[in-house]
Design an enzyme around this catalytic site. Structure first.
Site, PDB file in Angstrom:
ATOM      1  N   LYS A  14       0.818  -1.216   0.000  1.00 25.36           N
ATOM      2  CA  LYS A  14       0.000   0.000   0.000  1.00 25.36           C
ATOM      3  C   LYS A  14       0.852   1.267   0.000  1.00 25.36           C
ATOM      4  O   LYS A  14       0.585   2.198  -0.746  1.00 25.36           O
ATOM      5  CB  LYS A  14      -0.919   0.034   1.242  1.00 25.36           C
ATOM      6  N   ARG A  89      -9.439   0.398   8.898  1.00 22.23           N
ATOM      7  CA  ARG A  89      -9.030  -0.974   9.225  1.00 22.23           C
ATOM      8  C   ARG A  89     -10.129  -1.735   9.947  1.00 22.23           C
ATOM      9  O   ARG A  89      -9.944  -2.915  10.259  1.00 22.23           O
ATOM     10  CB  ARG A  89      -7.793  -0.937  10.119  1.00 22.23           C
ATOM     11  N   ARG A 128      11.471  -7.012   4.764  1.00 19.95           N
ATOM     12  CA  ARG A 128      11.421  -5.579   5.084  1.00 19.95           C
ATOM     13  C   ARG A 128      11.999  -5.321   6.465  1.00 19.95           C
ATOM     14  O   ARG A 128      12.671  -4.318   6.693  1.00 19.95           O
ATOM     15  CB  ARG A 128       9.961  -5.088   4.999  1.00 19.95           C
ATOM     16  N   ARG A 134      11.467  -1.136  11.763  1.00 11.99           N
ATOM     17  CA  ARG A 134      10.151  -1.088  12.402  1.00 11.99           C
ATOM     18  C   ARG A 134      10.045  -2.144  13.486  1.00 11.99           C
ATOM     19  O   ARG A 134      10.356  -3.312  13.269  1.00 11.99           O
ATOM     20  CB  ARG A 134       9.055  -1.306  11.351  1.00 11.99           C
ATOM     21  N   ARG A 145      -0.178  -9.427  13.274  1.00 13.16           N
ATOM     22  CA  ARG A 145      -0.767  -8.400  12.398  1.00 13.16           C
ATOM     23  C   ARG A 145      -1.602  -9.043  11.299  1.00 13.16           C
ATOM     24  O   ARG A 145      -2.656  -8.517  10.925  1.00 13.16           O
ATOM     25  CB  ARG A 145       0.334  -7.514  11.808  1.00 13.16           C
TER      26      ARG A 145
HETATM   27  P1  AMP Z   1       0.859   0.339   8.961  1.00 14.89           P
HETATM   28  O1  AMP Z   1       2.056   1.185   8.786  1.00 14.89           O
HETATM   29  O2  AMP Z   1      -0.340   0.822   8.194  1.00 14.89           O
HETATM   30  O3  AMP Z   1       1.133  -1.124   8.741  1.00 14.89           O
HETATM   31  O4  AMP Z   1       0.428   0.459  10.509  1.00 14.89           O
HETATM   32  C1  AMP Z   1       1.287   0.027  11.543  1.00 14.89           C
HETATM   33  C2  AMP Z   1       0.512  -0.137  12.835  1.00 14.89           C
HETATM   34  O5  AMP Z   1      -0.093   1.098  13.210  1.00 14.89           O
HETATM   35  C3  AMP Z   1      -0.656  -1.127  12.769  1.00 14.89           C
HETATM   36  O6  AMP Z   1      -0.241  -2.476  12.953  1.00 14.89           O
HETATM   37  C4  AMP Z   1      -1.524  -0.623  13.913  1.00 14.89           C
HETATM   38  O7  AMP Z   1      -0.996  -1.005  15.162  1.00 14.89           O
HETATM   39  C5  AMP Z   1      -1.368   0.890  13.791  1.00 14.89           C
HETATM   40  N1  AMP Z   1      -2.398   1.477  12.883  1.00 14.89           N
HETATM   41  C6  AMP Z   1      -2.177   2.089  11.686  1.00 14.89           C
HETATM   42  N2  AMP Z   1      -3.327   2.485  11.131  1.00 14.89           N
HETATM   43  C7  AMP Z   1      -4.314   2.103  11.996  1.00 14.89           C
HETATM   44  C8  AMP Z   1      -5.726   2.197  11.976  1.00 14.89           C
HETATM   45  N3  AMP Z   1      -6.385   2.753  10.949  1.00 14.89           N
HETATM   46  N4  AMP Z   1      -6.416   1.686  13.035  1.00 14.89           N
HETATM   47  C9  AMP Z   1      -5.773   1.125  14.065  1.00 14.89           C
HETATM   48  N5  AMP Z   1      -4.451   0.985  14.149  1.00 14.89           N
HETATM   49  C10 AMP Z   1      -3.710   1.474  13.129  1.00 14.89           C
END
Ligand code: AMP
Length: 189
Positions: A14, A89, A128, A134, A145
Protein backbone atom coordinates in the site's frame (compact mmCIF):
# COMPACT_ATOMS: atom_id res chain seq x y z
CA UNK A 1 -11.25 15.60 -6.51
CA UNK A 2 -10.93 11.91 -5.66
CA UNK A 3 -10.86 10.07 -2.37
CA UNK A 4 -9.24 6.69 -2.75
CA UNK A 5 -8.85 4.00 -0.13
CA UNK A 6 -5.85 1.80 -0.84
CA UNK A 7 -6.53 -1.47 0.88
CA UNK A 8 -4.68 -4.68 1.62
CA UNK A 9 -2.96 -6.79 4.24
CA UNK A 10 0.27 -5.68 5.91
CA UNK A 11 3.00 -6.07 3.31
CA UNK A 12 0.64 -5.82 0.35
CA UNK A 13 2.46 -2.75 -0.95
CA UNK A 14 0.00 0.00 0.00
CA UNK A 15 2.71 2.49 0.98
CA UNK A 16 4.87 1.88 -2.09
CA UNK A 17 1.95 2.12 -4.49
CA UNK A 18 0.57 5.19 -2.71
CA UNK A 19 3.91 6.96 -3.20
CA UNK A 20 3.81 6.14 -6.92
CA UNK A 21 0.24 7.43 -7.23
CA UNK A 22 1.16 10.62 -5.38
CA UNK A 23 3.95 11.19 -7.92
CA UNK A 24 1.67 10.51 -10.85
CA UNK A 25 -1.51 12.33 -9.83
CA UNK A 26 -0.48 14.81 -7.15
CA UNK A 27 -2.77 13.33 -4.54
CA UNK A 28 -2.26 13.90 -0.84
CA UNK A 29 -1.33 10.74 1.04
CA UNK A 30 -2.60 9.94 4.52
CA UNK A 31 -0.83 6.93 6.04
CA UNK A 32 -2.13 6.45 9.57
CA UNK A 33 0.83 4.13 10.29
CA UNK A 34 3.22 6.96 9.35
CA UNK A 35 1.29 9.44 11.50
CA UNK A 36 1.60 7.09 14.48
CA UNK A 37 5.29 6.32 13.89
CA UNK A 38 6.00 10.06 13.68
CA UNK A 39 4.15 10.60 16.99
CA UNK A 40 6.25 7.85 18.59
CA UNK A 41 9.43 9.47 17.30
CA UNK A 42 8.35 12.82 18.75
CA UNK A 43 7.45 11.21 22.07
CA UNK A 44 4.02 12.89 22.07
CA UNK A 45 1.13 11.66 24.19
CA UNK A 46 -0.34 9.97 21.11
CA UNK A 47 3.01 8.31 20.48
CA UNK A 48 3.15 6.94 24.00
CA UNK A 49 -0.35 5.48 23.67
CA UNK A 50 0.30 4.07 20.19
CA UNK A 51 3.62 2.41 20.96
CA UNK A 52 2.38 -0.59 22.90
CA UNK A 53 -0.43 -1.36 20.45
CA UNK A 54 1.90 -1.21 17.48
CA UNK A 55 4.64 -3.34 18.96
CA UNK A 56 1.97 -5.83 20.00
CA UNK A 57 0.58 -5.96 16.44
CA UNK A 58 -2.80 -4.69 17.63
CA UNK A 59 -5.00 -1.91 16.31
CA UNK A 60 -5.19 1.44 18.04
CA UNK A 61 -8.75 1.99 19.37
CA UNK A 62 -11.21 3.27 16.77
CA UNK A 63 -12.25 6.46 18.55
CA UNK A 64 -8.65 7.65 18.79
CA UNK A 65 -7.87 6.71 15.17
CA UNK A 66 -10.99 8.47 13.90
CA UNK A 67 -9.98 11.72 15.63
CA UNK A 68 -6.46 11.45 14.22
CA UNK A 69 -7.79 10.83 10.74
CA UNK A 70 -10.09 13.87 10.82
CA UNK A 71 -7.42 16.24 12.09
CA UNK A 72 -4.87 14.94 9.56
CA UNK A 73 -7.37 15.30 6.73
CA UNK A 74 -8.39 18.82 7.75
CA UNK A 75 -4.77 19.95 7.76
CA UNK A 76 -4.32 19.05 4.07
CA UNK A 77 -5.16 20.72 0.80
CA UNK A 78 -7.54 18.06 -0.51
CA UNK A 79 -8.42 19.77 -3.80
CA UNK A 80 -6.75 17.19 -6.08
CA UNK A 81 -7.55 14.14 -4.02
CA UNK A 82 -6.49 12.00 -1.11
CA UNK A 83 -5.20 8.46 -0.80
CA UNK A 84 -6.13 6.81 2.48
CA UNK A 85 -3.48 4.21 3.31
CA UNK A 86 -3.96 2.04 6.38
CA UNK A 87 -7.35 3.57 7.17
CA UNK A 88 -10.04 2.26 7.49
CA UNK A 89 -9.03 -0.97 9.23
CA UNK A 90 -12.39 -1.75 10.86
CA UNK A 91 -16.02 -1.39 9.84
CA UNK A 92 -16.44 1.37 12.46
CA UNK A 93 -13.58 3.28 10.83
CA UNK A 94 -15.11 2.85 7.36
CA UNK A 95 -18.42 4.23 8.65
CA UNK A 96 -16.61 7.12 10.32
CA UNK A 97 -14.72 7.90 7.11
CA UNK A 98 -17.95 7.96 5.15
CA UNK A 99 -19.52 10.31 7.71
CA UNK A 100 -16.49 12.58 7.89
CA UNK A 101 -16.35 12.97 4.10
CA UNK A 102 -20.13 13.47 3.84
CA UNK A 103 -19.90 16.29 6.37
CA UNK A 104 -17.36 17.90 4.06
CA UNK A 105 -19.50 17.38 0.94
CA UNK A 106 -17.41 14.49 -0.31
CA UNK A 107 -17.23 10.69 -0.43
CA UNK A 108 -14.98 7.70 -1.07
CA UNK A 109 -14.72 7.23 -4.84
CA UNK A 110 -13.01 3.84 -4.85
CA UNK A 111 -11.46 1.16 -2.68
CA UNK A 112 -8.47 -0.39 -4.45
CA UNK A 113 -7.57 -3.75 -2.99
CA UNK A 114 -4.04 -5.12 -3.43
CA UNK A 115 -4.44 -8.87 -3.42
CA UNK A 116 -1.33 -10.81 -2.32
CA UNK A 117 -1.13 -14.43 -1.09
CA UNK A 118 -0.41 -14.80 2.64
CA UNK A 119 2.91 -16.67 2.20
CA UNK A 120 4.16 -13.84 0.03
CA UNK A 121 3.11 -11.27 2.66
CA UNK A 122 5.09 -13.10 5.36
CA UNK A 123 8.13 -13.26 3.14
CA UNK A 124 7.96 -9.60 2.17
CA UNK A 125 7.53 -8.40 5.76
CA UNK A 126 10.38 -10.53 7.09
CA UNK A 127 12.58 -9.11 4.31
CA UNK A 128 11.42 -5.58 5.08
CA UNK A 129 12.20 -6.12 8.76
CA UNK A 130 15.88 -6.48 7.92
CA UNK A 131 16.09 -2.83 6.89
CA UNK A 132 12.91 -1.03 7.99
CA UNK A 133 13.85 -0.63 11.63
CA UNK A 134 10.15 -1.09 12.40
CA UNK A 135 9.44 -2.59 15.80
CA UNK A 136 6.56 -4.59 14.32
CA UNK A 137 8.42 -6.19 11.39
CA UNK A 138 9.51 -9.33 13.28
CA UNK A 139 8.09 -12.79 12.74
CA UNK A 140 5.99 -12.99 15.90
CA UNK A 141 4.39 -9.56 15.45
CA UNK A 142 3.92 -10.09 11.72
CA UNK A 143 1.83 -13.19 12.46
CA UNK A 144 -0.30 -11.23 14.91
CA UNK A 145 -0.77 -8.40 12.40
CA UNK A 146 -1.89 -10.83 9.72
CA UNK A 147 -4.36 -12.39 12.19
CA UNK A 148 -5.70 -8.98 13.14
CA UNK A 149 -6.01 -8.17 9.45
CA UNK A 150 -8.03 -11.34 8.85
CA UNK A 151 -10.32 -10.79 11.80
CA UNK A 152 -10.86 -7.05 11.95
CA UNK A 153 -9.91 -5.62 8.57
CA UNK A 154 -10.75 -8.23 5.92
CA UNK A 155 -14.52 -7.86 6.60
CA UNK A 156 -14.18 -4.48 4.90
CA UNK A 157 -13.80 -6.28 1.56
CA UNK A 158 -17.42 -7.32 1.79
CA UNK A 159 -18.44 -3.90 3.11
CA UNK A 160 -16.88 -2.05 0.18
CA UNK A 161 -18.17 -4.64 -2.29
CA UNK A 162 -21.70 -3.97 -1.05
CA UNK A 163 -21.07 -0.25 -1.41
CA UNK A 164 -20.09 -0.89 -5.05
CA UNK A 165 -16.67 0.67 -4.49
CA UNK A 166 -14.28 -2.28 -4.41
CA UNK A 167 -11.76 -2.92 -7.18
CA UNK A 168 -9.38 -5.84 -6.76
CA UNK A 169 -5.91 -5.71 -8.28
CA UNK A 170 -3.17 -8.34 -8.34
CA UNK A 171 -0.64 -7.02 -5.83
CA UNK A 172 2.41 -8.91 -7.10
CA UNK A 173 4.46 -8.70 -10.26
CA UNK A 174 6.48 -5.61 -11.11
CA UNK A 175 5.72 -2.36 -9.28
CA UNK A 176 5.00 -0.74 -12.67
CA UNK A 177 2.47 -3.42 -13.61
CA UNK A 178 0.66 -3.06 -10.31
CA UNK A 179 0.72 0.70 -10.66
CA UNK A 180 -0.68 0.49 -14.19
CA UNK A 181 -3.61 -1.61 -12.92
CA UNK A 182 -4.34 0.90 -10.17
CA UNK A 183 -4.00 3.86 -12.54
CA UNK A 184 -6.41 2.31 -15.04
CA UNK A 185 -9.07 2.18 -12.32
CA UNK A 186 -8.37 5.71 -11.13
CA UNK A 187 -8.55 7.01 -14.70
CA UNK A 188 -11.93 5.37 -15.14
CA UNK A 189 -13.48 7.03 -12.08
P1 AMP B 1 0.86 0.34 8.96
O1 AMP B 1 2.06 1.18 8.79
O2 AMP B 1 -0.34 0.82 8.19
O3 AMP B 1 1.13 -1.12 8.74
O4 AMP B 1 0.43 0.46 10.51
C1 AMP B 1 1.29 0.03 11.54
C2 AMP B 1 0.51 -0.14 12.84
O5 AMP B 1 -0.09 1.10 13.21
C3 AMP B 1 -0.66 -1.13 12.77
O6 AMP B 1 -0.24 -2.48 12.95
C4 AMP B 1 -1.52 -0.62 13.91
O7 AMP B 1 -1.00 -1.01 15.16
C5 AMP B 1 -1.37 0.89 13.79
N1 AMP B 1 -2.40 1.48 12.88
C6 AMP B 1 -2.18 2.09 11.69
N2 AMP B 1 -3.33 2.49 11.13
C7 AMP B 1 -4.31 2.10 12.00
C8 AMP B 1 -5.73 2.20 11.98
N3 AMP B 1 -6.39 2.75 10.95
N4 AMP B 1 -6.42 1.69 13.04
C9 AMP B 1 -5.77 1.13 14.06
N5 AMP B 1 -4.45 0.98 14.15
C10 AMP B 1 -3.71 1.47 13.13
Amino acid sequence: MKNIVIFGAPGSGKGTQSDMLVQKYGFQHISTGDVLRQAIKEGSELGLTAQSYISDGKLIPDSLMIDILASTYDALDTSVGVIFDGFPRTIAQAEALEKMLAERGSRVDAMLELDVPTEMLMERLIQRGKTSGRADDNEETIKKRLDVYGQQTAPLIEWYTSAGLRHKVQGYGSLEEINASLSAIIDSL
